[in-house]
Structures are given as structure tokens and as C-alpha cells.
Design an enzyme around this catalytic site. Structure first.
Site, mmCIF file in Angstrom:
data_model
loop_
_atom_site.group_PDB
_atom_site.id
_atom_site.type_symbol
_atom_site.label_atom_id
_atom_site.label_comp_id
_atom_site.label_asym_id
_atom_site.label_seq_id
_atom_site.Cartn_x
_atom_site.Cartn_y
_atom_site.Cartn_z
ATOM 1 N N LEU A 1 -3.315 -5.943 14.147
ATOM 2 C CA LEU A 1 -3.484 -5.479 15.530
ATOM 3 C C LEU A 1 -4.755 -4.647 15.691
ATOM 4 O O LEU A 1 -5.415 -4.705 16.731
ATOM 5 C CB LEU A 1 -2.263 -4.641 15.947
ATOM 6 N N TYR B 1 10.394 4.761 9.118
ATOM 7 C CA TYR B 1 9.493 4.046 10.038
ATOM 8 C C TYR B 1 9.809 4.417 11.490
ATOM 9 O O TYR B 1 8.921 4.751 12.275
ATOM 10 C CB TYR B 1 9.645 2.537 9.806
ATOM 11 N N THR C 1 0.918 -10.773 12.718
ATOM 12 C CA THR C 1 -0.136 -10.166 11.895
ATOM 13 C C THR C 1 0.105 -10.586 10.441
ATOM 14 O O THR C 1 1.161 -11.142 10.127
ATOM 15 C CB THR C 1 -0.101 -8.635 12.010
HETATM 16 N N1 LIG Z 1 2.840 -6.454 13.358
HETATM 17 C C1 LIG Z 1 3.858 -6.075 14.102
HETATM 18 O O1 LIG Z 1 4.712 -6.879 14.483
HETATM 19 C C2 LIG Z 1 4.005 -4.626 14.509
HETATM 20 C C3 LIG Z 1 5.085 -4.284 15.337
HETATM 21 C C4 LIG Z 1 5.218 -2.959 15.743
HETATM 22 C C5 LIG Z 1 4.303 -2.009 15.340
HETATM 23 N N2 LIG Z 1 3.275 -2.360 14.524
HETATM 24 C C6 LIG Z 1 2.332 -1.314 14.131
HETATM 25 O O2 LIG Z 1 1.015 -1.749 14.401
HETATM 26 C C7 LIG Z 1 0.109 -1.176 13.457
HETATM 27 C C8 LIG Z 1 -0.691 -2.280 12.816
HETATM 28 O O3 LIG Z 1 0.176 -3.172 12.167
HETATM 29 P P1 LIG Z 1 -0.327 -4.559 11.551
HETATM 30 O O4 LIG Z 1 0.826 -5.484 11.579
HETATM 31 O O5 LIG Z 1 -1.598 -4.925 12.194
HETATM 32 O O6 LIG Z 1 -0.521 -4.116 10.019
HETATM 33 P P2 LIG Z 1 -1.665 -4.471 8.958
HETATM 34 O O7 LIG Z 1 -1.073 -4.121 7.637
HETATM 35 O O8 LIG Z 1 -2.190 -5.850 9.188
HETATM 36 O O9 LIG Z 1 -2.829 -3.413 9.311
HETATM 37 C C9 LIG Z 1 -2.686 -2.045 9.086
HETATM 38 C C10 LIG Z 1 -4.013 -1.482 8.631
HETATM 39 O O10 LIG Z 1 -3.878 -0.059 8.494
HETATM 40 C C11 LIG Z 1 -4.599 0.338 7.361
HETATM 41 N N3 LIG Z 1 -4.090 1.623 6.856
HETATM 42 C C12 LIG Z 1 -2.848 1.868 6.367
HETATM 43 N N4 LIG Z 1 -2.751 3.140 5.980
HETATM 44 C C13 LIG Z 1 -3.948 3.730 6.233
HETATM 45 C C14 LIG Z 1 -4.480 5.037 6.028
HETATM 46 N N5 LIG Z 1 -3.734 6.017 5.466
HETATM 47 N N6 LIG Z 1 -5.753 5.290 6.400
HETATM 48 C C15 LIG Z 1 -6.517 4.313 6.947
HETATM 49 N N7 LIG Z 1 -6.082 3.049 7.134
HETATM 50 C C16 LIG Z 1 -4.814 2.761 6.786
HETATM 51 C C17 LIG Z 1 -4.402 -0.798 6.353
HETATM 52 O O11 LIG Z 1 -5.404 -0.784 5.337
HETATM 53 C C18 LIG Z 1 -4.470 -2.016 7.263
HETATM 54 O O12 LIG Z 1 -5.796 -2.528 7.361
HETATM 55 C C19 LIG Z 1 0.971 -0.386 12.472
HETATM 56 O O13 LIG Z 1 0.966 0.975 12.881
HETATM 57 C C20 LIG Z 1 2.358 -0.985 12.646
HETATM 58 O O14 LIG Z 1 3.380 -0.073 12.343
HETATM 59 C C21 LIG Z 1 3.094 -3.649 14.099
#
Ligand SMILES: NC(=O)c1ccc[n+]([C@@H]2O[C@H](COP(=O)([O-])OP(=O)(O)OC[C@H]3O[C@@H](n4cnc5c(N)ncnc54)[C@H](O)[C@@H]3O)[C@@H](O)[C@H]2O)c1
Length: 254
Positions: free
Chosen positions: A17, A160, A195
Site C-alpha cells: 500500500l 495488531y 499486497t
Molecule cells: N494488505 C492489507 O490487506 C492491509 C489491510 C489492513 C491494513 N494494512 C496495513 O497497511 C500497511 C501496509 O501493509 P502492506 O500490506 O502494504 O504491507 P507490506 O509488508 O507490503 O509493506 C509494509 C512496509 O513497511 C515496512 N516497514 C515495516 N516496519 C518498518 C519500520 N519499523 N520502519 C520502516 N519501515 C518499516 C516494510 O519494510 C514494508 O516495506 C500496514 O500498516 C498494514 O498493517 C494492510
């Protein structure tokens, strides 16, 4: 706030995202800094969109300050902060063998998702508050990425859900704090998005997840998240609110 020409920061911008948000901001003419602890992927995305990569850990104040300095040196002071970095994780509070869940597992998730996003925001806001106001008296916009798990967390999701509910909970008080500085604060609570995290699941599991969404019965596209994130920046009256983006999904207990 206009996006064109604005300096923007996207945490978690190396993947999923965050990556989609970084791409959309760049498409709309922002100067984008990709902040991520995955330096290699951040570099790839930044190169692709004509932005810069700033390797950083959002939980580490020195690392964040250095990233903010680097981004400002390249693009000028940022007015847009998209907090998208986060981690998942599920653990039952009492394991099948009767032992309590390790406390570190809980604190690690809360520390990254909630404390890290707060850390990023306080350091960004202090800089942003010193800028001259832009049109309409606005100085900046902060976005948080929660989850529908903030409201309907599933079995094992205490850490979470607590971290994401914390983001939703601090949205209004932060908007109230920063109103005097002309900085708006909003949160998106996404449902299920396609994602890398979800795409790694077996195809039947992905299909079952998609079918659980009332309409449209498919996983959300990261571009749909990115569009809302950018709309929040441009719509000056959106403030202090958490918006679910979930196709009317309500998660079941498990
Ligand atoms: N994918 C979904 O369906 C979904 C649903 C609800 C919420 N979210 C939230 O959306 C956000 C993105 O999710 P995503 O699915 O794109 O995940 P993803 O794992 O593809 O991307 C997350 C990114 O955050 C970075 N990251 C993690 N910890 C970090 C830190 N301490 N410092 C700097 N960078 C850090 C990772 O390296 C990664 O590039 C998250 O907060 C997740 O909880 C995602």
C-alpha cells in the site's frame, strides 16, 4: 492541499500500500521520499518514480531524523506524511499448551505500528509547524494506516488490533493538537488488499478472503488505497476522521 510540487514522505513506501501511495503521489506531481527499513526495495521504487529513498526505521528517532534531513535536503521541507509502514502478526494470548503469549511479541507489533507512527508524526509535525502556511492556511497533512482489525480483530490479533485501534484513537486528539498549526490528520482503515502479504497466501485462501467481502467480492487494489490517501490530502475539510475502505467487510472471529 495541492499535491503538485509538494514534498511528500511515505513510510513503508517500498512495498504494498505504501508503494502504491508513493507511485500515485509521484504521478500527481509530488516530490516523493520513500522511507522504509528495506533499503534495497525503497531504492528500486524511488528510482522508478523519480523520488529518493531514505532507509530508516520508524521506531528509531535518530534514524527518522536523519531521513527527514535527507528528504528535506533533496526536496525541501515536506508537507505530506503518509504513515503506511506496519507489520502483521497473530498469537493467541494462551497457547494450546497453556503457556502465556510472550510479552515481546505484543510489544514488538505495538512498537512498530503505533509508537513508530507516532514517532514519525511528532518529528514531522514539529518541522511542518514552522513552515509558512500554504493556501487556505494549511501547513500539512498526516495520514495513518490502521486496519479494519482496529474494530473487528480476529482470534490472536490482540497486538495488531491494539496497535491499529491506537492509530484510530489518536487521530482526533492529534488533529485537535495540530489544528492551531494548520496540519490535518486522518486515518484509513483498509479491509483486505492485494499486497505481497496476501498474495503469498495459497490461491484458494485468497479466493475465500475475496468472497467474504460483500461488494465488490474481490481484494482491494493498492491503487484504490492510494487514491483515497491522495484525496485526503486534497480535500481540505477532511480532518480527525478514520475512514474504512473495505467493501463493507466485517471480519468474522476467525
Ligand atoms: N494488505 C492489507 O490487506 C492491509 C489491510 C489492513 C491494513 N494494512 C496495513 O497497511 C500497511 C501496509 O501493509 P502492506 O500490506 O502494504 O504491507 P507490506 O509488508 O507490503 O509493506 C509494509 C512496509 O513497511 C515496512 N516497514 C515495516 N516496519 C518498518 C519500520 N519499523 N520502519 C520502516 N519501515 C518499516 C516494510 O519494510 C514494508 O516495506 C500496514 O500498516 C498494514 O498493517 C494492510
Amino acid at each position: 492541499m495541492k499535491i503538485q510540487g509538494q514534498a511528500a514522505l511515505v513510510t513503508g513506501g517500498a512495498s504494498g500500500l505504501g508503494e502504491a501511495t508513493a507511485r500515485e503521489l509521484a504521478r500527481l506531481g509530488a516530490k516523493v521520499a520513500v522511507l522504509d527499513r528495506n533499503a534495497e526495495l525503497a531504492e528500486q521504487v524511488a528510482k522508478d518514480i523519480g523520488g529518493i529513498a531514505c532507509a530508516c526505521d520508524i521506531t528509531d528517532t535518530e534514524s527518522v531524523s536523519a531521513a527527514l534531513d535527507r528528504a528535506a535536503a533533496a526536496h525541501g521541507p515536506a508537507r505530506i506524511l503518509m504513515n503506511v509502514a506496519g507489520v502483521g502478526g497473530a498469537k493467541r494470548i494462551v497457547a494450546k499448551d497453556g503457556s502465556p503469549a510472550p510479552l515481546e511479541d505484543f510489544t514488538r507489533v505495538v512498537n512498530i505500528n503505533l509508537v513508530g507512527a507516532y514517532n514519525m508524526s511528532r518529528l514531522f509535525a514539529a518541522r511542518c509547524a514552522k513552515l509558512d502556511p500554504a493556501e487556505g492556511g494549511e501547513r500539512g497533512v498526516i495520514l495513518f494506516t490502521a486496519s479494519v482489525a482496529a474494530f473487528d480483530g480476529q482470534v490472536g490479533q490482540q497486538a495488531y488490533s491494539a496497535s491499529k485501534a491506537g492509530l484510530a484513537g489518536m487521530t482526533l486528539p492529534m488533529a485537535r493538537d495540530l489544528a492551531q498549526h494548520g496540519i490535518r490528520v486522518c486515518t484509513i482503515a483498509p479491509g483486505l488488499f492485494a499486497t505481497p502479504l496476501l498474495k503469498e497466501l495459497p490461491e484458494p485462501v485468497q479466493q475465500a478472503l475475496a468472497a467474504s467481502i460483500p461488494f465488490p467480492p474481490r481484494l482491494g487494489a493498492p491503487s484504490e488505497f492510494a487514491e483515497l490517501a491522495c484525496h485526503i490530502v486534497t480535500n481540505g475539510h477532511l480532518n480527525g476522521e478514520t475512514i474504512r475502505l473495505d467493501g463493507a467487510l466485517r471480519m468474522s472471529p476467525r
